[in-house]
Design an enzyme around this catalytic site. Structure first.
Site, short mmCIF file in Angstrom:
data_model
loop_
_atom_site.label_atom_id
_atom_site.label_comp_id
_atom_site.label_asym_id
_atom_site.label_seq_id
_atom_site.Cartn_x
_atom_site.Cartn_y
_atom_site.Cartn_z
N THR A 142 13.51 51.27 -10.81
CA THR A 142 13.04 49.90 -10.61
C THR A 142 11.51 49.85 -10.72
O THR A 142 10.96 48.92 -11.30
CB THR A 142 13.52 49.39 -9.22
OG1 THR A 142 14.92 49.64 -9.12
CG2 THR A 142 13.27 47.90 -9.05
N GLU A 174 17.23 42.61 0.40
CA GLU A 174 16.57 42.80 -0.90
C GLU A 174 15.14 43.32 -0.74
O GLU A 174 14.66 44.13 -1.54
CB GLU A 174 16.56 41.48 -1.68
CG GLU A 174 17.92 41.02 -2.15
CD GLU A 174 18.54 41.99 -3.15
OE1 GLU A 174 18.98 43.07 -2.72
OE2 GLU A 174 18.57 41.68 -4.34
P1 ADP Z 1 20.26 46.98 -7.91
O1 ADP Z 1 19.25 46.37 -8.84
O2 ADP Z 1 21.52 47.33 -8.66
O3 ADP Z 1 20.47 46.18 -6.67
P2 ADP Z 1 18.30 48.55 -6.73
O4 ADP Z 1 17.76 49.76 -7.38
O5 ADP Z 1 17.48 47.32 -6.68
O6 ADP Z 1 19.70 48.31 -7.42
O7 ADP Z 1 18.68 48.81 -5.19
C1 ADP Z 1 19.17 49.96 -4.76
C2 ADP Z 1 18.25 50.53 -3.67
O8 ADP Z 1 18.61 50.00 -2.39
C3 ADP Z 1 18.42 52.03 -3.58
O9 ADP Z 1 17.19 52.60 -3.25
C4 ADP Z 1 19.39 52.21 -2.43
O10 ADP Z 1 19.27 53.45 -1.77
C5 ADP Z 1 18.98 51.07 -1.49
N1 ADP Z 1 20.11 50.65 -0.63
C6 ADP Z 1 20.13 50.65 0.71
N2 ADP Z 1 21.32 50.20 1.17
C7 ADP Z 1 22.08 49.93 0.10
C8 ADP Z 1 23.40 49.44 -0.06
N3 ADP Z 1 24.21 49.16 0.97
N4 ADP Z 1 23.84 49.26 -1.32
C9 ADP Z 1 23.04 49.55 -2.38
N5 ADP Z 1 21.79 50.00 -2.30
C10 ADP Z 1 21.30 50.20 -1.06
#
Ligand code: ADP
Length: 310
Positions: free
Chosen positions: A184, A131
């Site tokens: 975000t 995260e």
């Molecule tokens: P959510 O709130 O749905 O988790 P976020 O925008 O917080 O979405 O997180 C997505 C971010 O994390 C993006 O920048 C994405 O490229 C990065 N990321 C890296 N690895 C992963 C993964 N395995 N799955 C999803 N997002 C990923």
């Protein structure tokens, strides 16, 4: 060489008044991560199915970052390496804990391959490292419900204390994910950095009410207590049709409605499946009539959290 596949559910974090502290797990939607032992040391991502904007480099993907955090904490490091295949069913940036599902599945699968040296609770800090990569903050409000299942409260970080909450079995969530991009960074920037004491009092009365309503299975109290007076007033401005969705959810008998995570998904809680279903139909129509494509999900609360599927 052994392998293990784990399904990790998508999650609704914040849950109205529980801004940054509450979350619950969904059924059926989530990511599947397969981890395989390999004779080459180190971590490698072999494939990502279902998303084309997620990095394959191990230092940029939350799966491998979370897995590496787990490996770093082992006294006796395995001599072999691990390769990862990720199947994404939660869109990144949907507000349904996409990054958390991947991190959670990765650490649960790796732990299984290692003979379960860690309990489910102990895996949460490793998934939090994923995260931190995704959002810049080591938060647990998505990874905790994804790993543990059910409804969770992150009561403190130092030390990390995650509490599983009782909730009524009949609770059903309807979720709409309008296909618009909410960065975000924007949804963080738009938050007020200080709030009047009166607002804070309303919010903590509501969180208390929500936890009590869940524990006592008091649907009316749950409905009254979902109201978020801290984040929703500003964040909802980034979500098209938000006010109409709120009105609709009230008219059709939902207990309450708020933003899932930092949006753009919106969740509604109901005490009966038929209400949740009619909400789902009306939401589809509302967004279609306004030429905005969306996904709509209907889900009970997932009691199990991550599940080993192979
Ligand atoms: P959510 O709130 O749905 O988790 P976020 O925008 O917080 O979405 O997180 C997505 C971010 O994390 C993006 O920048 C994405 O490229 C990065 N990321 C890296 N690895 C992963 C993964 N395995 N799955 C999803 N997002 C990923």
């Amino acid at each position: 060489m052994k392998n293990c596949s784990v399904f990790a559910p998508a999650t609704v974090a914040n849950v109205g008044s529980g801004f940054d502290v509450l979350g619950f797990a969904l059924c059926d939607i989530g990511d599947v991560v397969q981890v395989r032992e390999s004779s080459t040391p180190g971590l490698v991502i072999d494939s990502i199915i279902g998303a084309d904007n997620i990095p394959l480099e191990p230092e940029k993907n939350v799966c491998t970052v979370a897995a590496q955090a787990l490996l770093n904490s082992l006294e006796k490091k395995p001599s072999n390496g691990y390769s990862f295949s990720i199947t994404k069913k939660v869109a990144a940036g949907s507000g349904l804990g996409s990054s958390a599902s991947s991190s959670a599945a990765a650490v649960v699968a790796l732990n299984e391959l290692l003979g379960s040296p860690f309990s489910r609770h102990e895996l949460i800090p490793f998934a939090m490292k994923g995260e931190a990569l995704a959002s810049g903050a080591e938060h647990a409000d998505n990874v905790a419900p994804s790993i543990l299942g059910g409804f969770t409260l992150v009561q403190s970080y130092e030390p990390l204390r995650v509490v599983k909450l009782h909730y009524p079995d009949d609770l059903v969530a309807t979720i709409v994910h309008p296909h618009i991009e909410v960065k975000t960074a924007d949804s963080k920037r738009i938050l007020r950095q200080s709030i009047p004491l009166k607002t804070a009092i309303t919010q903590w009365a509501n969180v208390g009410g929500l936890v009590a309503g869940l524990a006592q299975e008091d649907f009316e109290l749950i409905g009254h207590s979902l109201q978020d007076v801290v984040a929703e007033p500003t964040r909802s401005m980034l979500i098209p049709m938000y006010e109409l969705v709120k009105i609709l959810s009230k008219e059709l008998g939902a207990l309450g409605c708020s933003i899932s995570g930092s949006g753009p998904s919106i969740f509604m809680l109901s005490d009966a499946m038929n209400i949740a279903q009619s909400l789902a139909e009306s939401l589809k129509d509302l967004y279609m009539d306004n030429l905005i494509s969306c996904d709509v999900y209907l889900s009970k609360i997932n009691k199990m959290g991550c599940q080993v599927i192979q």
